[in-house]
Motif scaffolding. Structure first.
Motif, PDB file in Angstrom:
ATOM      1  N   ASP A  35       0.818  -1.216   0.000  1.00 39.86           N
ATOM      2  CA  ASP A  35       0.000   0.000   0.000  1.00 39.86           C
ATOM      3  C   ASP A  35       0.846   1.259   0.000  1.00 39.86           C
ATOM      4  OD1 ASP A  35      -2.323  -1.595   2.247  1.00 39.86           O
ATOM      5  OD2 ASP A  35      -2.339  -1.460   0.067  1.00 39.86           O
ATOM      6  N   ARG A  36       2.050   1.120  -0.508  1.00 37.94           N
ATOM      7  CA  ARG A  36       2.924   2.267  -0.708  1.00 37.94           C
ATOM      8  C   ARG A  36       3.199   3.004   0.602  1.00 37.94           C
ATOM      9  NH1 ARG A  36      -0.751   3.060  -5.328  1.00 37.94           N
ATOM     10  NH2 ARG A  36      -1.263   5.189  -4.761  1.00 37.94           N
ATOM     11  N   TRP A  37       3.531   2.233   1.640  1.00 40.41           N
ATOM     12  CA  TRP A  37       3.858   2.806   2.943  1.00 40.41           C
ATOM     13  C   TRP A  37       2.701   3.641   3.484  1.00 40.41           C
ATOM     14  CZ3 TRP A  37       9.332   4.197   4.804  1.00 40.41           C
ATOM     15  CH2 TRP A  37      10.261   3.245   4.358  1.00 40.41           C
ATOM     16  N   LEU A  38       1.488   3.409   2.990  1.00 44.31           N
ATOM     17  CA  LEU A  38       0.286   4.119   3.444  1.00 44.31           C
ATOM     18  C   LEU A  38       0.377   5.640   3.277  1.00 44.31           C
ATOM     19  CD1 LEU A  38      -0.446   2.089   6.673  1.00 44.31           C
ATOM     20  CD2 LEU A  38      -1.621   1.931   4.505  1.00 44.31           C
ATOM     21  N   ILE A  39       1.345   6.081   2.495  1.00 45.39           N
ATOM     22  CA  ILE A  39       1.519   7.531   2.358  1.00 45.39           C
ATOM     23  C   ILE A  39       0.347   8.152   1.606  1.00 45.39           C
ATOM     24  CG2 ILE A  39       2.934   9.322   1.303  1.00 45.39           C
ATOM     25  CD1 ILE A  39       5.337   7.667   1.873  1.00 45.39           C
ATOM     26  N   ASN A  40      -0.031   7.495   0.526  1.00 47.06           N
ATOM     27  CA  ASN A  40      -1.149   8.012  -0.260  1.00 47.06           C
ATOM     28  C   ASN A  40      -2.406   8.112   0.599  1.00 47.06           C
ATOM     29  OD1 ASN A  40      -2.355   8.776  -2.810  1.00 47.06           O
ATOM     30  ND2 ASN A  40      -3.478   6.869  -2.652  1.00 47.06           N
ATOM     31  N   SER A  41      -2.628   7.066   1.393  1.00 49.29           N
ATOM     32  CA  SER A  41      -3.810   7.069   2.248  1.00 49.29           C
ATOM     33  C   SER A  41      -3.744   8.196   3.254  1.00 49.29           C
ATOM     34  CB  SER A  41      -3.915   5.732   2.972  1.00 49.29           C
ATOM     35  OG  SER A  41      -3.790   4.699   2.043  1.00 49.29           O
ATOM     36  N   LEU A  42      -2.560   8.420   3.798  1.00 49.41           N
ATOM     37  CA  LEU A  42      -2.412   9.505   4.765  1.00 49.41           C
ATOM     38  C   LEU A  42      -2.715  10.853   4.117  1.00 49.41           C
ATOM     39  CD1 LEU A  42       0.722   8.545   6.850  1.00 49.41           C
ATOM     40  CD2 LEU A  42      -1.576   8.977   7.685  1.00 49.41           C
ATOM     41  N   TYR A  43      -2.164  11.038   2.921  1.00 47.89           N
ATOM     42  CA  TYR A  43      -2.424  12.310   2.229  1.00 47.89           C
ATOM     43  C   TYR A  43      -3.917  12.536   2.074  1.00 47.89           C
ATOM     44  CZ  TYR A  43       2.428  12.925   0.664  1.00 47.89           C
ATOM     45  OH  TYR A  43       3.775  13.121   0.595  1.00 47.89           O
ATOM     46  N   TYR A  44      -4.589  11.461   1.587  1.00 46.86           N
ATOM     47  CA  TYR A  44      -6.008  11.631   1.330  1.00 46.86           C
ATOM     48  C   TYR A  44      -6.781  11.869   2.597  1.00 46.86           C
ATOM     49  CZ  TYR A  44      -6.335  10.978  -3.632  1.00 46.86           C
ATOM     50  OH  TYR A  44      -6.250  11.190  -4.978  1.00 46.86           O
ATOM     51  N   ARG A  45      -6.437  11.117   3.640  1.00 46.70           N
ATOM     52  CA  ARG A  45      -7.177  11.279   4.878  1.00 46.70           C
ATOM     53  C   ARG A  45      -6.991  12.681   5.444  1.00 46.70           C
ATOM     54  NH1 ARG A  45      -9.715   6.517   6.812  1.00 46.70           N
ATOM     55  NH2 ARG A  45     -11.051   8.049   7.779  1.00 46.70           N
ATOM     56  N   ILE A  46      -5.730  13.089   5.494  1.00 51.87           N
ATOM     57  CA  ILE A  46      -5.463  14.365   6.160  1.00 51.87           C
ATOM     58  C   ILE A  46      -5.869  15.536   5.272  1.00 51.87           C
ATOM     59  CG2 ILE A  46      -3.685  15.841   7.128  1.00 51.87           C
ATOM     60  CD1 ILE A  46      -2.180  13.343   7.902  1.00 51.87           C
TER      61      ILE A  46
END
Lengths: 462, 667
Positions: free
Chosen positions: B584-595
């Motif tokens: 999941d790409r170090w969850l970075i993308n998810s973090l960006y989207y969430r924040i």
């Protein structure tokens, strides 16, 4: 000076001549009336030339002043009278000539009232104006008009008492005395009645709102101008000589009256569905703005700020013209739409399609009443508010804010709502639409308002 | 000597774009041929330009034509001819040419061919304008032109068919979808890079206000003054940071790397051109253009200590990106994604090297980055082009679906193998020399943690690329596969051979590498000192070679027999957590989207609530009803009874008299 005498003679003589015309020859009567107006207008213009008169003067001949104030009021009254006269004759009937008489006499009396400070002339002309006014209303014959006329007559009688007392006190009391001030205040009661300032206005919504609109159009536009002009002259003479405290009292009274007029007029008009009544209340509001100018005139003498007084007077003169033209046109339009019933808002729907010219003119006139630049009404309000915002007049300021001018501006803004209601109704699509004939008065008025509105700034700098 | 005709290098592609657009609406074939042929012009001209520079003994030249003037500063359009720009133009134009030839066959039958060719040519023109421009504002124009074309080309298949997606449909991480469609990928690319361009533009402003000029040549002269001024204002490091922000984003460094990952929704030829060989290298070009000026000016001013935090930051980000991206590539299942991660990773090495310029000999460090950039352009383009052929043949973007390609696609295997060996850093391929140089510099710099990251990255690099190689080419094919046509086949085979040739020539005393070294240092406008290229030390050399061989061997061993080592359904909890974290790409993308995205969305909804139930309600409900009720009450005063009217009159009289008396008494 000669011109004044001759024109008055013309008007008066025509009024008498009308009695001699055989019944039913309405065309002849109309012709006589129009010729009288034309002659008066010509004479006044000739005398006015070369347009270098002061706005208000202290020199008079035979008790009649020749200045811009008197000529503007006279010309406005004559113009409106001339345009309204045919409306009386349009409906036929035997007593149209009586209407014509009242109009002629009313205009003559207004002209004198606006030009004099001689107490005798004041009484005579004021009386004649009142007589002409309520006769005009009563002559329509329908129940509402008769009731309105009676109310008007009663209150007119009462106010006349105060007029006499006030004028005499102001004129004959020692200069600068308390009596003189009291006299001015009592005169203001009478003025309040004539013009329609709360709490002396109670007759106005009934008369303007329910009676036959044709005489009302004459009434609402011109008959109060004379009274206002008299008020201006009185203040001009008396205020500079009064001790400050008394001066403050007069200013305060005027301020209170003005605010009462603006607020009552605008707020009560907000929820009206009967357009004629709405216009009645709007008259009260406009008188409120004019009273604001009066109060500035008074204050300018007390606070020794001639600048403010100049702008107030200027604004008032412009306002006279704009107001007279607008109100007369609106009421004549209403009379056309109303027919026999009431002038409810729904009756105006669809007129935008069926009667293009009328609708356009009336829309322009309503915009003028709102005070939309570059029309004349805007300039009137502008100068009045400008004069009220003069920083040297501390009573008009509170915590550094020119509250008085602000009240005026906010009220103008509120008035946009109900005027626009009418315009919107006119341009709404409706299947069952009456049609209004292209009336001369709205047309001419709207053109004049636009033209003068654009020209005024240039003329003033001259 | 008037070199203005060399401006045709960047003008011709724009011309080609203008011609191709209307032509492709009717005659697709013809348009593609025209584009390819016209792109040969810049390729040939830039070769000639390199020759000119070489022949003149590396004397840089410039041409210019005034474009517009703002208050005594004129923006000029013209050429900056020095070693750096000439070689960059050479690489860019030749690779563009080869890829345009590839595209003729690859894009055949595509309904959006006119858009493709227009933006392809527009891109090439912008890129060449960027590297050749002698004025920083015009460079910005080229820069943004590449952003625009990138957006258009990534989102080329904007109708979003599922086979064009990146990521697995239906897979969520932290509540955020991990797949991306072409249309959203295009927007992401634009947003990430444009956001960072704010820094670039601010930097231009600061540069201009400190130097008073926009011309690159004059800037390089004025650089000592600029640095001194900024340092006095305490803005030196912020300036460097802001100014290069655009470069970092363009070259997909952390934290801006996400756009490159999802950019794989575009056609593979586009990925090869833009996201392997040219546009992402724009950031490196930027650093190579400006950092020498900064270094030499700082040395002159005695500010070397003041600028070193920035270089440390650059090196750290580079090393981190290299490590991070490599780790993501190890578990990825899509071929293009592996290559995308790989690109970002290799760019990380370049930035690491640039950052090390403050800690070792600057010219050597910068040269290492430059050389690696060229190597990466060659082998990455080859890999992408081959990937395009493979994906097309197997009709799937997942490497698990490709098996035994060796049997039907021998030439492809050769090309892919050569490029992979170069990427992994196996001698004598070119990738070995420059990656080793970079690791050597890291070793010598004393920043051991960066060295550890970079070496681990090298191991993983070899591992992931040979994992892909093994999965694709080894084994028995499930069905018949064939080589693509010559137009597609030739470019990547040629590139694979080139990477071998380049590697062979590199260390030879015939001086190609030396020549490139001179080009970037002495004979660029920066005039860095020419230091001797140090010999590669034994220890770091052996470490990196071992890493590479280990990675290669391990991958081939595991995957040629398709043994499952890392899999999502592993028995150990830690292993599967690690796997999904990397997947999941170090969850970075998810973090960006969430924040950022969801955060803003929530804030917006909150504000809407305030607006709707607060202001709106007040203006449209509360105020009107208040006024209406006042109005109705006032109207009620009119009773119609005349006696009341007269009474009101007297009330008014009373009021007036009261006021009068008050003033009488008070006064």
């Amino acid at each position: 000076m000669q011109a004044e005498m001759y024109s008055l003679t013309a008007l008066g003589a025509s009024a008498m001549a009308l009695t001699l015309v055989p019944r039913g020859h309405n065309k002849a009567s109309l012709l006589i009336g129009e010729i009288a107006f034309a002659m008066s207008a010509l004479l006044w213009t000739a005398s006015w030339y070369p347009f270098e008169l002061p706005m208000i003067s202290v020199r008079s001949t035979y008790g009649l002043y020749e200045d811009e104030l008197s000529y503007i009021v006279s010309m406005a009254a004559a113009f409106v009278g001339a345009m309204v006269l045919p409306l009386f004759f349009r409906r036929g009937g035997g007593n149209s000539w009586q209407f014509a008489s009242t109009v002629l006499l009313g205009v003559a009396a207004t002209s004198v009232l606006a030009s004099t400070t001689n107490p005798y002339l004041i009484l005579a002309s004021w009386g004649l104006v009142s007589l002409a006014s309520y006769s005009m209303v009563a002559l329509s014959g329908d129940r509402d008009s008769l009731i309105g006329s009676i109310k008007y007559a009663f209150m007119s009688a009462l106010s006349f008492q105060f007029l006499i007392i006030g004028v005499y006190m102001a004129m004959f009391a020692p200069v600068g005395s308390k009596i003189e001030a009291l006299g001015v205040l009592l005169f203001l009661l009478a003025l309040g009645f004539k013009a329609g300032i709360p709490p002396f206005h109670m007759w106005l919504p009934d008369v303007y709102g329910f009676s036959d609109p044709v005489p009302v159009s004459m009434l609402s536009s011109t008959m109060k101008l004379g009274a206002f002009a008299l008020g201006i002259r009185l203040l001009y003479e008396v205020m500079p000589t009064l001790p400050t405290q008394l001066g403050y009292s007069i200013v305060t009274v005027l301020v209170v009256l003005s605010v009462a007029g603006m607020v009552l007029g605008n707020l009560a008009a907000l929820t009206q569905t009967d357009v004629q009544r709405m216009m009645a209340y709007s008259s009260i509001a406009h008188v409120g703005y004019m009273t604001m100018a009066l109060s500035v005139l008074a204050a300018s003498a007390v606070y020794k700020v001639p600048q403010a007084g100049y702008f107030a007077l200027l604004g008032l003169l412009v306002y006279f013209v704009s107001y007279a033209l607008s109100k007369a046109s609106v009421f004549s339009f209403i009379s056309d739409v109303r027919g026999q019933g009431r002038a409810i808002l729904s009756r105006f729907e669809g007129l935008g399609d069926t009667s293009r010219e009328s609708s356009a003119s009336v829309s322009i006139i309503l915009l003028n009443l709102i005070g939309m630049p570059p029309l004349l009404g805007f300039w009137g309000k502008f100068f009045v508010f400008l004069s009220a915002a003069n920083p040297s007049i501390s009573i008009f300021y509170a915590v550094g804010i020119p509250w008085f001018a602000l009240v005026g501006i906010i009220n103008s803004a509120i008035s946009v709502f109900y005027y626009l209601k009418v315009i919107r109704a006119i341009y709404r699509k409706s299947a069952a639409a009456a049609s209004s004939k292209a009336l001369g008065l709205p047309l001419a008025s709207s053109v004049l308002l636009v033209v003068l509105g654009v020209l005024i700034p240039l003329l003033i700098s001259l | 000597m008037n070199y203005s005709y060399l401006n045709a290098i960047w003008i011709t592609p724009f011309l080609a774009a203008a011609i191709a657009l209307p032509t492709a609406l009717k005659w697709k074939r013809l348009a593609s041929v025209i584009s390819a042929v016209l792109l040969a012009v810049p390729a040939l001209l830039s070769t000639y330009m390199v020759y000119l520079i070489y022949v003149s003994g590396f004397k840089p030249f410039t041409t210019s034509l005034a474009w517009f003037t703002i208050s005594s500063t004129s923006v000029t359009v013209g050429l900056l001819g020095d070693g750096l720009s000439a070689i960059m133009a050479l690489v860019v134009s030749w690779i563009s040419f080869m890829i345009s030839v590839y595209s003729c066959e690859y894009m055949e039958g595509d309904s959006g061919a006119h858009r493709y060719w227009f933006f392809f040519d527009f891109f090439v023109g912008s890129m060449l304008l960027l590297v050749l421009s002698n004025n920083i504002v015009v460079m910005l124009v080229g820069w943004e032109g590449t952003t625009l074309s990138s957006y258009a080309l990534i989102g080329h298949w904007y109708t979003d068919e599922e086979d064009k997606w990146v990521g697995d449909r239906g897979k969520y991480a932290l509540g955020v979808p991990t797949w991306s469609t072409p249309s959203s990928s295009g927007v992401r690319a634009m947003v990430f890079t444009s956001f960072a361009d704010i820094g670039f533009i601010i930097g231009i402003g600061m540069l201009y206000s400190a130097s008073g000029t926009l011309s690159l040549y004059t800037i390089s002269q004025e650089m000592p003054t600029v640095l001194a001024t900024l340092n006095k204002q305490g803005m030196l490091v912020p300036f460097l940071f802001l100014f290069s922000l655009g470069a970092f984003a363009k070259s997909a460094q952390f934290p801006f790397h996400e756009w490159l990952v999802t950019a794989m929704t575009g056609p593979t030829s586009v990925s090869a051109l833009i996201h392997a060989a040219t546009m992402v290298n724009a950031g490196v070009y930027f650093m190579l253009r400006f950092m020498p000026m900064v270094i030499s000016a700082a040395a002159k001013d005695g500010l070397s200590g003041a600028v070193s935090p920035f270089f440390l930051y650059t090196a750290a980000i580079g090393a981190l990106t290299a490590f991070m991206m490599a780790s993501m590539a190890v578990v990825s299942r899509e071929l293009k994604l592996i290559l995308a991660f790989s690109t970002a990773s290799q760019l990380g090495y370049m930035f690491l090297s640039i950052g090390l310029a403050a800690y070792v000999e600057p010219s050597v460090a910068l040269f290492a980055a430059f050389s690696h950039m060229i190597s990466q352009a060659l082998f990455k383009a080859a890999l992408f082009l081959a990937a395009g052929a493979l994906i097309h043949e197997f009709s799937s973007r997942y490497i698990n679906d490709m098996k035994g390609a060796w049997h039907g696609m021998k030439w492809t295997t050769v090309g892919f193998a050569f490029a992979s060996l170069s990427l992994a850093g196996i001698p004598p391929f070119s990738g070995f020399w420059d990656k080793d140089l970079i690791l050597d510099l890291a070793f010598r710099s004393g920043l051991w943690y960066l060295y550890v990251l970079a070496s681990a990255g090298a191991f993983m690099t070899a591992f992931y690329i040979f994992r892909a190689f093994a999965l694709i080419f080894a084994g028995k094919p499930e069905r018949e596969v064939r080589e693509p046509g010559r137009a597609m086949l030739l470019p990547y085979v040629v590139l694979g051979l080139l990477t071998l040739a380049f590697g062979v020539i590199w260390p030879l005393p015939v001086g190609v590498s030396l020549w490139m070294y001179r080009a970037i240092t002495l004979d660029s406008y920066a005039r860095l000192a020419l230091e001797t290229l140090p010999p590669l030390e034994f220890l770091p050399l052996s470490i990196s070679l071992t890493m590479a061989l280990l990675g290669l061997g391990a991958a081939l061993y595991i995957y040629s027999e398709r043994r499952q080592i890392f899999s999502a359904n592993g028995k150990s909890g830690i292993a599967s957590f690690l796997h999904s974290f990397l997947y999941d790409r170090w969850l970075i993308n998810s973090l960006y989207y969430r924040i950022i995205v969801y955060g803003f969305s929530a804030a917006s909804q909150g504000l809407e609530l305030i607006e709707r139930d607060g202001f709106d309600e007040f203006y449209h409900a509360v105020l009107p009803s208040a006024f209406s009720s006042i109005s109705v009450r006032l109207r009620g005063l009119q009773t119609g009874v005349i006696s009341k009217y007269l009474a009101a009159f007297f009330a008014g009289l009373l009021l007036v008299l009261m006021i009068y008396v008050v003033f009488l008494l008070v006064g």
